[in-house]
Scaffold this motif. Structure first.
Motif, PDB file in Angstrom:
ATOM      1  N   HIS A  81       0.814  -1.224   0.000  1.00 17.81           N
ATOM      2  CA  HIS A  81       0.000   0.000   0.000  1.00 17.81           C
ATOM      3  C   HIS A  81       0.841   1.265   0.000  1.00 17.81           C
ATOM      4  O   HIS A  81       2.032   1.263   0.311  1.00 17.81           O
ATOM      5  N   ALA A  82       0.204   2.371  -0.344  1.00 14.36           N
ATOM      6  CA  ALA A  82       0.843   3.682  -0.386  1.00 14.36           C
ATOM      7  C   ALA A  82       0.673   4.396   0.959  1.00 14.36           C
ATOM      8  O   ALA A  82       0.282   3.786   1.961  1.00 14.36           O
ATOM      9  N   LEU A  83       0.962   5.677   0.998  1.00 12.33           N
ATOM     10  CA  LEU A  83       1.108   6.439   2.239  1.00 12.33           C
ATOM     11  C   LEU A  83      -0.026   6.228   3.244  1.00 12.33           C
ATOM     12  O   LEU A  83       0.215   5.848   4.386  1.00 12.33           O
ATOM     13  N   THR A  84      -1.250   6.498   2.874  1.00 10.80           N
ATOM     14  CA  THR A  84      -2.342   6.396   3.848  1.00 10.80           C
ATOM     15  C   THR A  84      -3.224   5.184   3.593  1.00 10.80           C
ATOM     16  O   THR A  84      -4.373   5.145   4.019  1.00 10.80           O
ATOM     17  N   GLY A  85      -2.683   4.170   2.914  1.00 14.95           N
ATOM     18  CA  GLY A  85      -3.408   2.922   2.713  1.00 14.95           C
ATOM     19  C   GLY A  85      -3.218   1.991   3.897  1.00 14.95           C
ATOM     20  O   GLY A  85      -2.721   2.362   4.955  1.00 14.95           O
ATOM     21  N   SER A 181       3.110   4.030  -5.729  1.00 13.06           N
ATOM     22  CA  SER A 181       3.703   5.090  -4.922  1.00 13.06           C
ATOM     23  C   SER A 181       4.630   4.492  -3.863  1.00 13.06           C
ATOM     24  O   SER A 181       5.598   3.809  -4.184  1.00 13.06           O
ATOM     25  N   MET A 182       4.336   4.685  -2.569  1.00 12.29           N
ATOM     26  CA  MET A 182       5.157   4.119  -1.509  1.00 12.29           C
ATOM     27  C   MET A 182       5.180   2.596  -1.572  1.00 12.29           C
ATOM     28  O   MET A 182       6.160   1.961  -1.176  1.00 12.29           O
ATOM     29  N   GLY A 183       4.114   1.993  -2.064  1.00  9.17           N
ATOM     30  CA  GLY A 183       4.092   0.543  -2.221  1.00  9.17           C
ATOM     31  C   GLY A 183       5.127   0.073  -3.227  1.00  9.17           C
ATOM     32  O   GLY A 183       5.792  -0.950  -3.042  1.00  9.17           O
ATOM     33  N   LEU A 188      10.620  -2.319  -4.607  1.00  4.84           N
ATOM     34  CA  LEU A 188      11.994  -2.130  -5.065  1.00  4.84           C
ATOM     35  C   LEU A 188      12.996  -2.514  -3.979  1.00  4.84           C
ATOM     36  O   LEU A 188      14.063  -3.075  -4.269  1.00  4.84           O
ATOM     37  N   GLU A 189      12.659  -2.232  -2.725  1.00  2.19           N
ATOM     38  CA  GLU A 189      13.538  -2.651  -1.632  1.00  2.19           C
ATOM     39  C   GLU A 189      13.667  -4.185  -1.602  1.00  2.19           C
ATOM     40  O   GLU A 189      14.747  -4.714  -1.351  1.00  2.19           O
ATOM     41  N   PRO A 203       6.153  -1.910 -10.095  1.00  3.77           N
ATOM     42  CA  PRO A 203       5.989  -0.630  -9.399  1.00  3.77           C
ATOM     43  C   PRO A 203       5.155   0.330 -10.239  1.00  3.77           C
ATOM     44  O   PRO A 203       5.344   0.434 -11.455  1.00  3.77           O
ATOM     45  N   VAL A 204       4.245   1.028  -9.588  1.00  4.66           N
ATOM     46  CA  VAL A 204       3.299   1.898 -10.286  1.00  4.66           C
ATOM     47  C   VAL A 204       3.429   3.322  -9.750  1.00  4.66           C
ATOM     48  O   VAL A 204       3.283   3.560  -8.549  1.00  4.66           O
ATOM     49  N   GLY A 205       3.735   4.278 -10.627  1.00  6.31           N
ATOM     50  CA  GLY A 205       3.833   5.675 -10.202  1.00  6.31           C
ATOM     51  C   GLY A 205       4.791   5.834  -9.034  1.00  6.31           C
ATOM     52  O   GLY A 205       4.457   6.474  -8.039  1.00  6.31           O
TER      53      GLY A 205
END
Length: 398
Positions: A81-85, A181-183, A188-189, A203-205
């Protein structure tokens, strides 16, 4: 939709406090709340990369799964998930989950990531506020919320926790790791840390390393929260409803949401129109775009936590997959599997250049797939048909 696909202009059901209720000091999930679909994995003392504490004691990871792991254990897909997911990738808003699945457009029956074919896993990140150990969680020493004592965490710390989850589930290798995004940063890590455990990546955006411009936008958001007098240096959890740092977090959200959309889309959608009939020119009214941003600010305050916002924003600032690994290109060269790099042509938060760098560094990429959209970063959520076509073609090729 916002960066995480959670807040839409026509949000279906919301199980959180009603719009007329006072905004809670924190909307974090707490032990004793309805678990919803969450499962919980105790991690013990989780090593931390940068914080002087050295480890996060008594860490717990909240996660959800859909579908069945097959006998060969080769159908597992991780969705980050991304930042606020959070972990609720798929499904309706229901008890325990304030909002419906943040990627219902991509995950579910008949979708590119289908529980009929895949064992789908998603976890709330360490530092989050929806079941995993974060600032609102009870400190093991005194049982009070961690608050200001919660350590600094990085993408690598989050990925280490996810690796422990994969071990627990008996997954030696993901068929696919994907996330926006953050996901995407965490995916990538994974391929820098344990490339042999990732069969394919999408990876998306996203980006291999946050830029000064991205850090600048994030810094303003963090400062807005910290400047709220009700933030109380991060120790606000005993505050009554209505007296938490929701104003500061709302301003942070308005800054962020502006970067999630494009200038062209905002101008076309709102122009200089007023909200209602009130004239904003010194007469107390609002421009429509101001009302729109305030709406998203209030919505976030009813489902998120201010300390978590800061810690995850700082984790994004720290993101550089090439740090201490010889640079982005050298770090990503360790992975030679299939890669789907998706970019949005109007994205001003993670612009095309970020994806072009990933495409060049990932030997298994056959070129960037570009989502054509006028809405900006949120295009990967709004342009469902394009996104689904890219993901479906890639997943079927694996």
């Amino acid at each position: 939709m916002d960066d995480d696909g959670i807040e839409t202009d026509a949000l279906a059901a919301d199980q959180g406090p009603g719009p007329g209720a006072p905004i809670p000091a924190s909307a974090a999930w707490r032990e004793g709340d309805h678990p919803g679909r969450r499962l919980f994995l105790p991690l013990g003392d989780l090593p931390l990369e940068a914080d002087p504490l050295g480890s996060l004691p008594g860490a717990v990871l909240a996660y959800e799964t859909w579908g069945e792991l097959n006998a060969a254990r080769d159908n597992a897909v991780y969705v980050a998930h991304a930042l606020t997911g959070d972990s609720h990738v798929f499904g309706p808003a229901e008890p325990g989950h304030h909002t419906g699945g943040w990627w219902n457009a991509m995950v579910g029956p008949g979708k590119p990531i289908d529980p009929a074919r895949h064992f789908i896993v998603s976890a709330n990140v360490i530092g989050g506020c929806q079941g995993s150990t974060g600032p609102a969680s009870a400190h093991p020493g005194d049982g009070r919320p961690w608050g200001s004592r919660f350590p600094y965490v990085t993408m690598r710390d989050m990925a280490r926790a996810e690796i422990l989850l994969a071990d627990h589930l008996g997954i030696d290798r993901w068929r696919l790791m994907t996330g926006p995004s953050m996901g995407g940063m965490r995916a990538l890590e994974w391929i820098a840390m344990v490339p042999e455990r990732v069969g394919a990546i999408a990876p998306v955006g996203s980006t291999g390393a946050t830029t000064a411009d991205q850090i600048a936008w994030s810094t303003a958001q963090v400062a807005a929260i910290q400047a709220d007098p009700h933030f109380n240096a991060g120790d606000y959890y005993d505050a009554p409803d209505g007296l938490g740092p929701h104003v500061g977090m709302g301003i942070a959200r308005m800054i962020a949401h502006t970067t999630y959309r494009s200038a062209g889309e905002l101008n076309e959608r709102f122009d200089r129109s007023y909200q209602g009939e009130s004239d904003p020119l010194g007469r107390g009214g609002l421009f429509a775009v101001q009302s729109y941003l305030q709406h998203h600010a209030r919505k976030l305050a009813r489902r998120f936590d201010a300390n978590t916002y800061i810690r995850l924003a700082q984790a994004i600032q720290s993101h550089d997959v090439g740090r201490d690994r010889g640079g982005v290109e050298t770090a990503l060269a360790r992975y030679t599997g299939p890669a789907l790099v998706i970019a949005i042509d109007s994205d001003r938060l993670y612009p095309m250049a970020n994806s072009q760098r990933l495409d060049a560094a990932l030997s298994g990429s056959d070129g960037i797939k570009v989502v054509h959209s006028k809405v900006g970063h949120d295009g990967f959520l709004v342009e469902t048909a394009q996104m689904s076509a890219f993901m479906e073609e890639f997943e079927r090729s694996l």
